[in-house]
Design a protein around this motif. Sequence first.
Motif, PDB file in Angstrom:
ATOM      1  N   TRP A   1       0.837  -1.203   0.000  1.00  0.00           N
ATOM      2  CA  TRP A   1       0.000   0.000   0.000  1.00  0.00           C
ATOM      3  C   TRP A   1       0.876   1.260   0.000  1.00  0.00           C
ATOM      4  O   TRP A   1       1.167   1.840   1.055  1.00  0.00           O
ATOM      5  N   PRO A   2       1.299   1.711  -1.170  1.00  0.00           N
ATOM      6  CA  PRO A   2       2.251   2.828  -1.253  1.00  0.00           C
ATOM      7  C   PRO A   2       1.744   4.138  -0.657  1.00  0.00           C
ATOM      8  O   PRO A   2       2.511   4.850  -0.004  1.00  0.00           O
ATOM      9  N   TYR A   3       0.453   4.474  -0.864  1.00  0.00           N
ATOM     10  CA  TYR A   3      -0.027   5.747  -0.302  1.00  0.00           C
ATOM     11  C   TYR A   3      -0.061   5.698   1.214  1.00  0.00           C
ATOM     12  O   TYR A   3       0.240   6.691   1.889  1.00  0.00           O
ATOM     13  N   GLU A   4      -0.428   4.555   1.774  1.00  0.00           N
ATOM     14  CA  GLU A   4      -0.449   4.429   3.224  1.00  0.00           C
ATOM     15  C   GLU A   4       0.961   4.566   3.788  1.00  0.00           C
ATOM     16  O   GLU A   4       1.153   5.083   4.907  1.00  0.00           O
ATOM     17  N   ARG A   5       1.958   4.113   3.019  1.00  0.00           N
ATOM     18  CA  ARG A   5       3.344   4.288   3.461  1.00  0.00           C
ATOM     19  C   ARG A   5       3.727   5.766   3.492  1.00  0.00           C
ATOM     20  O   ARG A   5       4.471   6.210   4.377  1.00  0.00           O
ATOM     21  N   ILE A   6       3.236   6.544   2.530  1.00  0.00           N
ATOM     22  CA  ILE A   6       3.487   7.988   2.549  1.00  0.00           C
ATOM     23  C   ILE A   6       2.872   8.599   3.802  1.00  0.00           C
ATOM     24  O   ILE A   6       3.497   9.394   4.512  1.00  0.00           O
TER      25      ILE A   6
ATOM     26  N   VAL B   1      12.995   5.579   1.470  1.00  0.00           N
ATOM     27  CA  VAL B   1      12.513   4.865   0.286  1.00  0.00           C
ATOM     28  C   VAL B   1      11.248   4.082   0.610  1.00  0.00           C
ATOM     29  O   VAL B   1      10.279   4.079  -0.161  1.00  0.00           O
ATOM     30  N   LEU B   2      11.226   3.421   1.766  1.00  0.00           N
ATOM     31  CA  LEU B   2      10.045   2.665   2.161  1.00  0.00           C
ATOM     32  C   LEU B   2       8.821   3.565   2.316  1.00  0.00           C
ATOM     33  O   LEU B   2       7.688   3.157   2.040  1.00  0.00           O
ATOM     34  N   ALA B   3       9.043   4.806   2.739  1.00  0.00           N
ATOM     35  CA  ALA B   3       7.941   5.752   2.908  1.00  0.00           C
ATOM     36  C   ALA B   3       7.442   6.303   1.584  1.00  0.00           C
ATOM     37  O   ALA B   3       6.543   7.130   1.551  1.00  0.00           O
ATOM     38  N   ASN B   4       8.034   5.825   0.485  1.00  0.00           N
ATOM     39  CA  ASN B   4       7.591   6.190  -0.860  1.00  0.00           C
ATOM     40  C   ASN B   4       7.840   7.657  -1.183  1.00  0.00           C
ATOM     41  O   ASN B   4       7.140   8.251  -2.002  1.00  0.00           O
ATOM     42  N   HIS B   5       8.830   8.243  -0.507  1.00  0.00           N
ATOM     43  CA  HIS B   5       9.254   9.582  -0.885  1.00  0.00           C
ATOM     44  C   HIS B   5       9.978   9.507  -2.238  1.00  0.00           C
ATOM     45  O   HIS B   5      10.355   8.426  -2.700  1.00  0.00           O
ATOM     46  N   LEU B   6      10.185  10.673  -2.835  1.00  0.00           N
ATOM     47  CA  LEU B   6      10.638  10.729  -4.224  1.00  0.00           C
ATOM     48  C   LEU B   6      12.127  11.002  -4.310  1.00  0.00           C
ATOM     49  O   LEU B   6      12.694  11.716  -3.480  1.00  0.00           O
TER      50      LEU B   6
ATOM     51  N   GLN C   1       2.128   7.120   6.635  1.00  0.00           N
ATOM     52  CA  GLN C   1       2.875   6.699   7.821  1.00  0.00           C
ATOM     53  C   GLN C   1       4.212   7.428   7.915  1.00  0.00           C
ATOM     54  O   GLN C   1       4.693   7.737   9.016  1.00  0.00           O
ATOM     55  N   GLY C   2       4.827   7.701   6.765  1.00  0.00           N
ATOM     56  CA  GLY C   2       6.064   8.474   6.769  1.00  0.00           C
ATOM     57  C   GLY C   2       5.843   9.864   7.339  1.00  0.00           C
ATOM     58  O   GLY C   2       6.685  10.401   8.077  1.00  0.00           O
ATOM     59  N   ASN C   3       4.697  10.471   7.021  1.00  0.00           N
ATOM     60  CA  ASN C   3       4.373  11.785   7.576  1.00  0.00           C
ATOM     61  C   ASN C   3       4.109  11.701   9.079  1.00  0.00           C
ATOM     62  O   ASN C   3       4.535  12.583   9.835  1.00  0.00           O
ATOM     63  N   ILE C   4       3.412  10.656   9.504  1.00  0.00           N
ATOM     64  CA  ILE C   4       3.169  10.479  10.936  1.00  0.00           C
ATOM     65  C   ILE C   4       4.488  10.311  11.683  1.00  0.00           C
ATOM     66  O   ILE C   4       4.705  10.888  12.754  1.00  0.00           O
ATOM     67  N   TYR C   5       5.392   9.519  11.091  1.00  0.00           N
ATOM     68  CA  TYR C   5       6.745   9.377  11.658  1.00  0.00           C
ATOM     69  C   TYR C   5       7.411  10.744  11.783  1.00  0.00           C
ATOM     70  O   TYR C   5       8.000  11.072  12.826  1.00  0.00           O
ATOM     71  N   GLY C   6       7.313  11.559  10.726  1.00  0.00           N
ATOM     72  CA  GLY C   6       7.933  12.878  10.746  1.00  0.00           C
ATOM     73  C   GLY C   6       7.316  13.800  11.780  1.00  0.00           C
ATOM     74  O   GLY C   6       8.028  14.514  12.503  1.00  0.00           O
ATOM     75  N   HIS C   7       5.981  13.779  11.868  1.00  0.00           N
ATOM     76  CA  HIS C   7       5.307  14.632  12.850  1.00  0.00           C
ATOM     77  C   HIS C   7       5.748  14.277  14.267  1.00  0.00           C
ATOM     78  O   HIS C   7       6.059  15.161  15.071  1.00  0.00           O
ATOM     79  N   LEU C   8       5.785  12.988  14.568  1.00  0.00           N
ATOM     80  CA  LEU C   8       6.170  12.553  15.904  1.00  0.00           C
ATOM     81  C   LEU C   8       7.647  12.806  16.170  1.00  0.00           C
ATOM     82  O   LEU C   8       8.020  13.414  17.185  1.00  0.00           O
ATOM     83  N   THR C   9       8.503  12.353  15.247  1.00  0.00           N
ATOM     84  CA  THR C   9       9.946  12.473  15.458  1.00  0.00           C
ATOM     85  C   THR C   9      10.385  13.931  15.475  1.00  0.00           C
ATOM     86  O   THR C   9      11.177  14.343  16.333  1.00  0.00           O
ATOM     87  N   GLY C  10       9.887  14.728  14.532  1.00  0.00           N
ATOM     88  CA  GLY C  10      10.258  16.138  14.491  1.00  0.00           C
ATOM     89  C   GLY C  10       9.856  16.865  15.757  1.00  0.00           C
ATOM     90  O   GLY C  10      10.625  17.665  16.314  1.00  0.00           O
ATOM     91  N   ARG C  11       8.635  16.584  16.238  1.00  0.00           N
ATOM     92  CA  ARG C  11       8.172  17.222  17.474  1.00  0.00           C
ATOM     93  C   ARG C  11       9.010  16.786  18.662  1.00  0.00           C
ATOM     94  O   ARG C  11       9.393  17.610  19.518  1.00  0.00           O
ATOM     95  N   LEU C  12       9.334  15.501  18.729  1.00  0.00           N
ATOM     96  CA  LEU C  12      10.179  15.014  19.821  1.00  0.00           C
ATOM     97  C   LEU C  12      11.556  15.675  19.788  1.00  0.00           C
ATOM     98  O   LEU C  12      12.102  16.046  20.840  1.00  0.00           O
ATOM     99  N   MET C  13      12.129  15.833  18.601  1.00  0.00           N
ATOM    100  CA  MET C  13      13.436  16.471  18.493  1.00  0.00           C
ATOM    101  C   MET C  13      13.400  17.897  19.056  1.00  0.00           C
ATOM    102  O   MET C  13      14.299  18.322  19.782  1.00  0.00           O
TER     103      MET C  13
END
Length: 316
Positions: A93-98, A174-179, A100-112
């Motif tokens: 599911w490539p769009y779902e990976r995108i 790459v797994l997050a389907n970024h370009l 999830q990649g954003n959710i990862y970024g929101h969480l990780t960026g905020r934690l940083m």
Amino acid sequence: MMDDGGLSSLLKNRTLERFLDAEPQSYSEVAGTMAIERVEGKPDAATEGDDYVDDDDGWFSVLTSWIRIVACFLTMMVTTFVWAVIMLVLLPWPYERIRQGNIYGHLTGRLMMLILGNPVKIEGTEYSDKTAIYISNHASPIDIFLIMWLTPTGTVGIAKKEIIWYPLFGQLYVLANHLRIDRSNPTAAIESMKEVARAVVQNNLSLIIFPEGTRSSNGKLLPFKKGFVHLALQTHLPIVPMVMTGTHNAWRKGSLHVRPTPITVKYLPPIRTNDWTEDKINEYVNFVHDIYVEHLPESQKPLISDSQCNGLVLEL
């Protein structure tokens, strides 16, 4: 995302700073050719971080900074590993990976940002959830954390194709389907941009890109590359400028001392691009660059004049 220093030094590569991709001209000369929703009133160039001074390099301050950076590194390694597992499960599911990649970024960026402890003021949030091409000035590794945190779900980054070789983070990218784009030569870069544009339009995605193409060493705005304009021409997406101030004082190039400088992130109103034409690419680049010059504090304005910048056009 794009240079060495800070957390990148700990990682011993420029893992986080190659995500995102130059010739300024007078704002008034081209403003009549643009369609832009303007900010009400005169922009305020002053920000909390502009005049911040912190010369405390005592052992306690340096030790605290190191602890914060190590905590950032360990936190990112944990969240990256967790989301890498999630991405593997979501391979079909490539769009779902995108997403999830954003959710990862929101969480990780905020934690940083919480770990680093810099007070962050965010303005113009009414423009922060558009489907658009988000652009930002870039002067610190902190910019990466802010971009991860503050770009909307459904946003993809653009990195050079070699990012896949960056340990763990590159594989998650790459797994997050970024370009990815091929920068080996101008022809390959242009073709890669076309493929990126097709993917963005087909999946109704947003993009995030640093138009300077690299990190400023002193916080002063660099000339813009043309990649973001090519993408706007091919996608007809509006451009939402994100103006970051104070990050260059918070984490300076070549330093591992993070200072508690106040930071401001300001979203500007979207710049409509649906009527842009290829014969005015340089004018569009100059126009957007001048918007940044207008909204940045004096300490981050370019040293060179507009006329000098006109001779510094950088390609993809």
